[in-house]
Design a protein around this motif. Structure first.
Motif, PDB file in Angstrom:
ATOM      1  N   TYR A  75      45.513  27.605  45.143  1.00 13.46           N
ATOM      2  CA  TYR A  75      46.593  27.912  46.080  1.00 13.46           C
ATOM      3  C   TYR A  75      47.660  28.798  45.448  1.00 13.46           C
ATOM      4  O   TYR A  75      48.345  29.544  46.149  1.00 13.46           O
ATOM      5  N   ILE A  76      47.815  28.756  44.121  1.00 12.97           N
ATOM      6  CA  ILE A  76      48.709  29.690  43.446  1.00 12.97           C
ATOM      7  C   ILE A  76      47.961  30.975  43.105  1.00 12.97           C
ATOM      8  O   ILE A  76      48.477  32.082  43.290  1.00 12.97           O
ATOM      9  N   TRP A 101      45.366  32.684  44.382  1.00 13.42           N
ATOM     10  CA  TRP A 101      45.057  33.708  45.370  1.00 13.42           C
ATOM     11  C   TRP A 101      46.324  34.379  45.904  1.00 13.42           C
ATOM     12  O   TRP A 101      46.355  35.601  46.109  1.00 13.42           O
ATOM     13  N   ALA A 102      47.378  33.598  46.116  1.00  4.84           N
ATOM     14  CA  ALA A 102      48.643  34.192  46.549  1.00  4.84           C
ATOM     15  C   ALA A 102      49.179  35.141  45.476  1.00  4.84           C
ATOM     16  O   ALA A 102      49.701  36.221  45.785  1.00  4.84           O
ATOM     17  N   LEU A 103      49.042  34.750  44.210  1.00  4.28           N
ATOM     18  CA  LEU A 103      49.498  35.590  43.107  1.00  4.28           C
ATOM     19  C   LEU A 103      48.676  36.868  43.009  1.00  4.28           C
ATOM     20  O   LEU A 103      49.220  37.951  42.727  1.00  4.28           O
ATOM     21  N   GLN A 139      47.326  38.516  45.433  1.00  7.74           N
ATOM     22  CA  GLN A 139      47.793  39.435  46.473  1.00  7.74           C
ATOM     23  C   GLN A 139      49.148  40.041  46.107  1.00  7.74           C
ATOM     24  O   GLN A 139      49.389  41.235  46.324  1.00  7.74           O
ATOM     25  N   TYR A 140      50.034  39.223  45.579  1.00  3.21           N
ATOM     26  CA  TYR A 140      51.362  39.708  45.199  1.00  3.21           C
ATOM     27  C   TYR A 140      51.253  40.791  44.111  1.00  3.21           C
ATOM     28  O   TYR A 140      51.891  41.846  44.203  1.00  3.21           O
ATOM     29  N   GLU A 196      49.657  43.969  45.475  1.00  4.52           N
ATOM     30  CA  GLU A 196      50.646  44.750  46.223  1.00  4.52           C
ATOM     31  C   GLU A 196      51.491  45.609  45.286  1.00  4.52           C
ATOM     32  O   GLU A 196      51.908  46.717  45.635  1.00  4.52           O
ATOM     33  N   ARG A 213      37.597  36.588  51.112  1.00  7.01           N
ATOM     34  CA  ARG A 213      38.894  36.914  50.508  1.00  7.01           C
ATOM     35  C   ARG A 213      38.846  38.284  49.842  1.00  7.01           C
ATOM     36  O   ARG A 213      39.790  39.083  49.965  1.00  7.01           O
TER      37      ARG A 213
END
Length: 218
Positions: free
Chosen positions: A11-12, A14-16, A18-19, A22, A56
């Motif tokens: 949960y950390i 995959w969000a990381l 993407q961040y 970006e 993903r």
């Protein structure tokens, strides 16, 4: 910058990914899907539906116009981890391979042993791979304020000055974890610090803490 995320499916992680994607960084990662397996083993599910890595990666490619290199495997497998690091040659390695649950290891011997084996062995494997292949890469670990337990005083970052019989010295702030999970985290942090001192590796331990807690009576 080339950044490898160990535990990219979490949960950390995959969000990381993407961040950082970006921001223009080149992202790669590995995962064994251990958290998914643990959830399935409880006959449970995520409140928010979570796609598997092929979907993903496809979404990542559509969003950022480039692929994300992914290899499925266990960070406790030294040879697999070594091969992955040899291929991607990251500048920074973010280690999120820990099983992060305070409740899980309290359930019994099997769960405690499994968490200790997974969390500590994956860290040791990664440190040895860095020593052998990428001694100048930067390791980022996620620590926990729970390693210090319920300290009734200010917790110093790094060492603090100790006065015993008018003799002064520098000591690290003592860790006093209040759960098996945080005891494992404390040993994990000390292992990384030892590797940095002995092998001149570079690491940052980002200590996370509880921001707020809401209690809702139903």
């Amino acid at each position: 910058m080339k950044i490898a995320i160990i535990g990219i499916d979490g949960y950390i992680g995959w969000a990381l990914a993407q961040y950082l994607g970006e921001a223009g960084h080149e992202i790669s990662g590995i995962d064994s899907y251990v958290r998914r397996h643990l959830v399935d083993g409880e006959d449970s599910y995520s409140v928010v539906p979570i796609s598997y890595m092929p979907n993903r990666r496809s979404a990542f490619r559509d969003r950022f116009g480039r692929d994300l290199f992914f290899a499925r495997g266990n960070a406790c497998d030294h040879q697999f981890l070594s091969d992955f690091i040899h291929i991607v040659r990251p500048d920074t390695i973010i280690d999120l391979a820990d099983i992060s649950s305070t409740v899980y290891p309290q359930r019994g011997l099997h769960e405690s042993c499994f968490m200790q084996s997974n969390n500590l062995k994956s860290t040791l494997c990664l440190l040895h791979v860095m020593k052998q292949k990428l001694p100048y890469a930067h390791l980022v670990k996620i620590g926990s304020f729970g390693e210090y337990g319920n300290a009734d005083t200010m917790v110093f970052e790094g060492n603090f000055v100790m006065n015993v019989a008018d003799e002064f010295g520098m000591l690290p702030f003592p860790k006093c974890p209040a759960s098996f999970y945080h005891a494992i985290k404390a040993e994990d942090s000390l292992t990384v610090e030892l590797a940095c001192n002995e092998w001149r590796l570079r690491a940052s331990n980002l200590v996370s803490g509880l921001v707020y807690l809401s209690l809702i009576h139903i």
